[in-house]
Every structure is written in C-alpha cells, then in structure tokens.
Motif scaffolding. Structure first.
Motif, PDB file in Angstrom:
ATOM      1  N   TYR A   1      -0.110 -16.445  -3.075  1.00  0.00           N
ATOM      2  CA  TYR A   1       1.084 -16.259  -3.916  1.00  0.00           C
ATOM      3  C   TYR A   1       2.244 -17.108  -3.395  1.00  0.00           C
ATOM      4  O   TYR A   1       2.986 -17.710  -4.176  1.00  0.00           O
ATOM      5  CB  TYR A   1       1.473 -14.792  -3.975  1.00  0.00           C
ATOM      6  N   ARG A   2       2.379 -17.200  -2.076  1.00  0.00           N
ATOM      7  CA  ARG A   2       3.408 -18.065  -1.497  1.00  0.00           C
ATOM      8  C   ARG A   2       3.237 -19.504  -1.964  1.00  0.00           C
ATOM      9  O   ARG A   2       4.196 -20.151  -2.403  1.00  0.00           O
ATOM     10  CB  ARG A   2       3.341 -17.998   0.030  1.00  0.00           C
TER      11      ARG A   2
ATOM     12  N   GLU B   1       1.730 -20.595  -4.573  1.00  0.00           N
ATOM     13  CA  GLU B   1       1.999 -20.656  -6.013  1.00  0.00           C
ATOM     14  C   GLU B   1       3.507 -20.735  -6.271  1.00  0.00           C
ATOM     15  O   GLU B   1       3.976 -21.530  -7.096  1.00  0.00           O
ATOM     16  CB  GLU B   1       1.404 -19.409  -6.661  1.00  0.00           C
ATOM     17  N   LEU B   2       4.281 -19.925  -5.556  1.00  0.00           N
ATOM     18  CA  LEU B   2       5.727 -19.923  -5.733  1.00  0.00           C
ATOM     19  C   LEU B   2       6.354 -21.217  -5.242  1.00  0.00           C
ATOM     20  O   LEU B   2       7.277 -21.752  -5.871  1.00  0.00           O
ATOM     21  CB  LEU B   2       6.337 -18.727  -4.993  1.00  0.00           C
TER      22      LEU B   2
ATOM     23  N   VAL C   1       8.770  -7.668  -3.747  1.00  0.00           N
ATOM     24  CA  VAL C   1       7.480  -7.090  -4.143  1.00  0.00           C
ATOM     25  C   VAL C   1       7.326  -5.691  -3.550  1.00  0.00           C
ATOM     26  O   VAL C   1       6.997  -4.733  -4.253  1.00  0.00           O
ATOM     27  CB  VAL C   1       6.320  -7.990  -3.697  1.00  0.00           C
TER      28      VAL C   1
ATOM     29  N   ASP D   1      -1.428  -6.803  -5.229  1.00  0.00           N
ATOM     30  CA  ASP D   1      -1.371  -7.926  -6.160  1.00  0.00           C
ATOM     31  C   ASP D   1       0.085  -8.366  -6.272  1.00  0.00           C
ATOM     32  O   ASP D   1       0.803  -7.966  -7.192  1.00  0.00           O
ATOM     33  CB  ASP D   1      -1.906  -7.516  -7.533  1.00  0.00           C
ATOM     34  N   PRO D   2       0.582  -9.179  -5.312  1.00  0.00           N
ATOM     35  CA  PRO D   2       2.003  -9.549  -5.318  1.00  0.00           C
ATOM     36  C   PRO D   2       2.483 -10.130  -6.635  1.00  0.00           C
ATOM     37  O   PRO D   2       3.645  -9.933  -7.006  1.00  0.00           O
ATOM     38  CB  PRO D   2       2.107 -10.563  -4.178  1.00  0.00           C
ATOM     39  N   ARG D   3       1.605 -10.811  -7.363  1.00  0.00           N
ATOM     40  CA  ARG D   3       2.025 -11.397  -8.633  1.00  0.00           C
ATOM     41  C   ARG D   3       2.467 -10.338  -9.636  1.00  0.00           C
ATOM     42  O   ARG D   3       3.172 -10.650 -10.602  1.00  0.00           O
ATOM     43  CB  ARG D   3       0.886 -12.209  -9.248  1.00  0.00           C
ATOM     44  N   SER D   4       2.061  -9.097  -9.415  1.00  0.00           N
ATOM     45  CA  SER D   4       2.420  -8.034 -10.359  1.00  0.00           C
ATOM     46  C   SER D   4       3.924  -7.825 -10.441  1.00  0.00           C
ATOM     47  O   SER D   4       4.416  -7.252 -11.408  1.00  0.00           O
ATOM     48  CB  SER D   4       1.731  -6.721  -9.976  1.00  0.00           C
TER      49      SER D   4
ATOM     50  N   GLU E   1       6.013  -9.918 -11.166  1.00  0.00           N
ATOM     51  CA  GLU E   1       6.545 -10.721 -12.259  1.00  0.00           C
ATOM     52  C   GLU E   1       6.481 -10.002 -13.603  1.00  0.00           C
ATOM     53  O   GLU E   1       7.093 -10.464 -14.571  1.00  0.00           O
ATOM     54  CB  GLU E   1       5.833 -12.071 -12.299  1.00  0.00           C
ATOM     55  N   ARG E   2       5.765  -8.882 -13.653  1.00  0.00           N
ATOM     56  CA  ARG E   2       5.817  -8.054 -14.863  1.00  0.00           C
ATOM     57  C   ARG E   2       7.142  -7.308 -14.946  1.00  0.00           C
ATOM     58  O   ARG E   2       7.522  -6.821 -16.019  1.00  0.00           O
ATOM     59  CB  ARG E   2       4.651  -7.066 -14.872  1.00  0.00           C
TER      60      ARG E   2
ATOM     61  N   ARG F   1       9.347 -14.825 -12.908  1.00  0.00           N
ATOM     62  CA  ARG F   1       9.353 -15.873 -11.891  1.00  0.00           C
ATOM     63  C   ARG F   1      10.667 -16.635 -11.844  1.00  0.00           C
ATOM     64  O   ARG F   1      11.174 -16.972 -10.769  1.00  0.00           O
ATOM     65  CB  ARG F   1       8.181 -16.834 -12.111  1.00  0.00           C
TER      66      ARG F   1
END
Length: 373
Positions: free
Chosen positions: A43-44, A46-47, A254, A263-266, A268-269, A273
């Motif tokens: 995730y890092r 990706e960011l 997070v 799921d750190p990306r969660s 963003e719900r 971002r």
C-alpha cells in the motif's frame, strides 16, 4: 495584517523536488512476522506512485474554491477556511482538527452545512499556521487563540464548537471557560477525566474502559511516545522523506479510522486517496511535521482537571471509543442533550461520515433554536 485572503499555491520547484524524491524512494519490504499495523509495503508503494503522478494543480484549484484567510490572532498568524452562509444571522460553528490531520480533512463537513458560518482553522504549528513564537502549543493556549479567532477577529458573539484528538480537550475548555459565548459543544471524543480523577473511579464500566485504553496503548502508543520524547530526531527523517512522511501519517489514519487494518486500502472507502495525499502534501510543503509534534511534549503540563461544561452538549461517540461509558459524559456535560454511539466512523468522524455528522450538528442547532426546524 488584520485579515487577508489566502490562496494556496505551491511553486513548481517544490513540486519538482517532491517528484524527484518520490521517484528515488528506497523502499523496503514488509518485515517477516511484523506487528499488525495500518500500513503495508504494497500500500505504501501504491501511495508513493500515486503521489508522484498526482495532478496536484487540480486538487489545488479545488481547495482554493474554499475561501481561506490569514489573520493576526493572539500574537500569532492563524490560517483558516471560512465558509459563510448566505444568511447573515446563521449560527457560527468552529470545527477543529487534531493530529495527524489538517484543516483540509475537515472540509467535507463544512461543505455540508451551508446554513451555518463554518470556521475551520489550522492550529498553530500545523500546515499554514506557524507555531506560536513565544509560548508552548498547549491546550490552554489553543483554547484562548480559538476563542479570540471566533469572537474578536471574526465577530461571532456566540458559536458552536467541535473538536477531536488534540482538539478534544480544547473543545471542552472552550465550552467550560466561555459559557457566555459557546452556544453548544459537539463531541465525538467525549471528555476524559484527568489521571487523578481516573484513579478515583469505581464504576466497573468506567474502570474497564480506561484499562482497555491502557492495554491498547502498550501496543499502539509508540508513535506518541516518540513524538513526545524524541520529536526532533523523528522529524528529521519525516521532513526529508516524503515516502516516510506519507507512511507515518496514513498508517495512523488507517488504524484510527473505521477501516480494516488487514486491508489498509479500505480506508479509501471513508477517506478518498486525494484527501490522503492532500494531508501528506500540506505537511510536506509547509515542513510542519516537526512543529505538529509540539503538543505531545509541550502539552505535558495539562491541567489537573477541566471544570464541568454547563452549556448544551451533544455526544456521539466514535467507534474507536465505542465502550466509552455514558456515565462519564453525564458527569462532565451537565446539560447533555444527546448521547449516542456512531454505527460508522472512527477517530476522524467528521471526515469519515460527514453527511451523518452534518445531520447531527444541524439537528442540535435546531434543538437549541439556532436554526429553523
């Protein structure tokens, strides 16, 4: 200086330097058997890639659509967003941030309250407000400055107030110290008794709540200990590495939000971002990560206790304190108009569930006769 308009503009050279640093990030893999956290190597990365290719100018235009100002207040300069209602007689609302966020994360709530005059300041030492030149960034100092901003600078005789995290006690201090000016207080981080007061608690649910917090602090509180005891050493690294800065900030967003740390990306719900990258950008371009640590070591002289609040209060407990006992709220907020627990929304409640929080704020204002029903 008085009050003057503020337009956010980051020089191309600053952006070029940022992109260069992001492109040269020396990434590390996840450690084997690492403790659970709100950040992962995947995730890092990706960011970091997203930040490097992000259209900041588009985001800058969005932020500049919100009226922003700089003002001389209490011997310092305060940056704030000021979203005025079309109705000059609308109630005023102060919306404060904490750490690790900035004023920008609170704007989603402000945008949903067009029937109020909403003021969203940057605390001294955060973002576009420089730190106090002559005093610690303590809760008492912040409460004084925020009150003067609302009353002497902006001319609001009465106002509602909301705070969270670092600003939670500021919120309570404003309501406790200025009952003639604070029309009501909204809290998702309800009042915590002082350490001395906690030692005298006997109710099982109250004792259990603080025991749970203490146990959580053993595994999740290292960030605060570092920021309070080695702030400059940590700040050197975070101020020099945008990847490190973003990982440090977003990990906490997070973990403390109503996201799933597996799921750190969660996150963003709840907090998109663009908003996460905005937080990183504000800290980066202002080089304010180090001064944002100051409340952690300069606020160590917090008052032994805050006098109970007698103005009307609305408490909606955020999910990371889901077990906060109602009895504590009733003991401190002597005119408690509502107590509930959020079904969604963690530490950053007004950023995570702005629609629901706007409805609660508006309903509170209607009950107090500040808005028509």
């Amino acid at each position: 200086m008085g009050i003057k308009p503020f337009t956010l503009h980051i020089d191309d050279a600053v952006l070029d330097d940022l992109h260069d640093r992001l492109g040269r990030t020396r990434a590390l893999p996840d450690s084997p058997r690492r403790p659970r956290s709100g950040m992962s190597a995947a995730y890092r990365d990706e960011l970091v890639d997203a930040w490097r290719t992000w259209d900041w100018r588009a985001r800058e235009r969005e932020l500049n659509a919100v009226p922003q100002f700089l003002a001389d207040v209490d011997g310092t300069t305060i940056h704030f967003a000021h979203l005025r209602s079309a109705d000059p007689d609308a109630p005023a609302l102060l919306v404060m941030h904490g750490w690790p966020h900035t004023f920008a994360l609170q704007l989603e709530l402000a945008a949903r309250l067009p029937d109020m005059h909403v003021v969203v300041p940057s605390f001294p030492g955060f973002g576009f407000s420089p730190p106090y030149p002559d005093r610690p960034i303590s809760e008492h100092a912040l409460a004084r400055t925020m009150h003067l901003l609302m009353t002497e600078t902006l001319g609001y005789e009465r106002y509602l107030t909301y705070g969270e995290d670092v600003s939670a006690n500021v919120n309570d201090l404003l309501a406790s110290q200025h009952p003639d000016h604070v029309a009501g207080v909204i809290a998702t981080h309800a009042h915590f008794p002082s350490q001395a007061e906690r030692s005298a608690l006997t109710e099982p649910d109250e004792v259990a709540f603080f025991a749970r917090l203490a146990a959580d602090h053993e595994t999740e509180g290292a960030y605060g200990h570092a920021q309070a005891t080695r702030p400059d050493t940590l700040a050197v690294a975070l101020n020099d590495s945008p990847a490190g800065l973003l990982a440090w900030l977003v990990e906490k967003i997070v973990e403390w939000s109503d996201a799933d740390t597996d799921d750190p990306r969660s996150v963003e719900r709840l907090i998109g971002r663009d908003r996460l990258l905005t937080e990183g950008m504000v800290y980066w371009v202002t080089q304010s990560i180090g001064t944002s640590f100051r409340p952690y070591y300069e606020g160590a002289d917090r008052p032994a206790a805050i006098e109970p609040v007698t103005v009307p209060a609305l408490v909606a407990v955020q999910r990371h304190e889901h077990d906060y006992p109602e009895s504590l709220a009733r003991a401190f907020y002597r005119d408690l108009r509502g107590f509930s627990r959020l079904d969604r929304g963690g530490h950053f409640a007004v950023a995570e569930v702005p629609e629901e929080m706007a409805e609660r704020v508006r309903g509170f204002a209607v009950e107090l006769g500040l808005l028509a029903g």
